[in-house]
Scaffold this active site. Sequence first.
Site, PDB file in Angstrom:
ATOM      1  N   SER A  95      12.050   1.206 -12.935  1.00 20.56           N
ATOM      2  CA  SER A  95      12.666   2.355 -13.577  1.00 20.56           C
ATOM      3  C   SER A  95      11.633   3.390 -14.003  1.00 20.56           C
ATOM      4  O   SER A  95      10.990   3.999 -13.165  1.00 20.56           O
ATOM      5  CB  SER A  95      13.531   1.899 -14.747  1.00 20.56           C
TER       6      SER A  95
ATOM      7  N   LYS B 181      28.509  14.190 -33.749  1.00 24.54           N
ATOM      8  CA  LYS B 181      27.285  13.905 -34.504  1.00 24.54           C
ATOM      9  C   LYS B 181      27.060  12.403 -34.704  1.00 24.54           C
ATOM     10  O   LYS B 181      25.908  11.959 -34.815  1.00 24.54           O
ATOM     11  CB  LYS B 181      27.331  14.618 -35.870  1.00 24.54           C
TER      12      LYS B 181
END
Length: 351
Positions: free
Chosen positions: A137, A189
């Site tokens: 990755s 949020k």
Amino acid sequence: MAIEGSVTQETLLNRILAASLLVVCLIAAIVGGTRPAPESTRGGVGIEAARGVARIEVVTLEGTIGGPRGSALVSLPASPLDQLRDAAQDPSVKAVLLRINSPGGAVGSSQELYRAVTALHEADKPVIAILEDIAASGGYYVASAADKIYANPGTLTGSIGVIISGLSFGKLLENYGIEPQTFKTGEYKDLLSPFRSATPQEQRLLQSLVEDTLEQFIRDVARGRQHLPEKADEVLEAEIIARRQSLDEDRVRQLADGRIFTGAQAVEVGLVDALGGYTEAVEDLRRMTGDPSLSPAGEREGFQRVLRRLLSQGLSSQRQAAWLGRLLESNETVGIPDVPLLWMAPEWTLR
């Protein structure tokens, strides 16, 4: 009385261990600092060149990518990012050998390292990456910018993909009659809040984020692999050159489903150029620079580096900090950065 005796014995044992570690580290620092300057050999190639002369810089990227970079221990070794940036600016560095042993990590940090490798191309300094146990990755993201990639047959690499993960304890809290309270300034949020499941809108937003990041990953891997170094025909076989040139974004996207490859499999699909390691990489860098006498710079083992390595064997970062503070007779906790875990939620990581 028994309690006092055990406390005294534990304190004495701690002091003995601390003194022993200090003596070992001092000896290692003295031996490391007095090593002769002439180069040694490993498999027929030089492995040590004095700093300040023309050399191959060896940079090691190990462990999870990302997290805090600073430390109160000013003598700790520079980060791989700083080493790559310094190598691009240092006229005595003619080439870079990048050793990678990393499962990946944070997206932004992986991209920053990728750009630092490409900056070496702009400085006309060849870079060869060696994939060790694992370069997956984010680890492969960085390697893909190199002029050539070596791996061991059993190296684990690939895993081109992005993941955002989290845990939801909402139902568990409900069973115990616990009701979380959250005050926020916007709808998203408290994204990935552990106190509730993600809403359909949040799921779409997060999926959009990972897909956009994956496209960046794919684009950079394709760009890095299609970039061929000068004198490519001297260090790359014609078949490998053809495979690299065929790795456009569409082809990389076919491989970007998160799968991992062995080093041998990665060569077959073009993600890795050849099986090999240190000796082969040094010889290639000499050919690419046209300097057959070029040797890698030896890594210096300073006192703090040796001490930290010893303490890291079986100790958490908090206990490392406590031991260092005690050994250095400091009343303050020494700031050893805590490396974020690759699997810890809700980390946003490449893996």
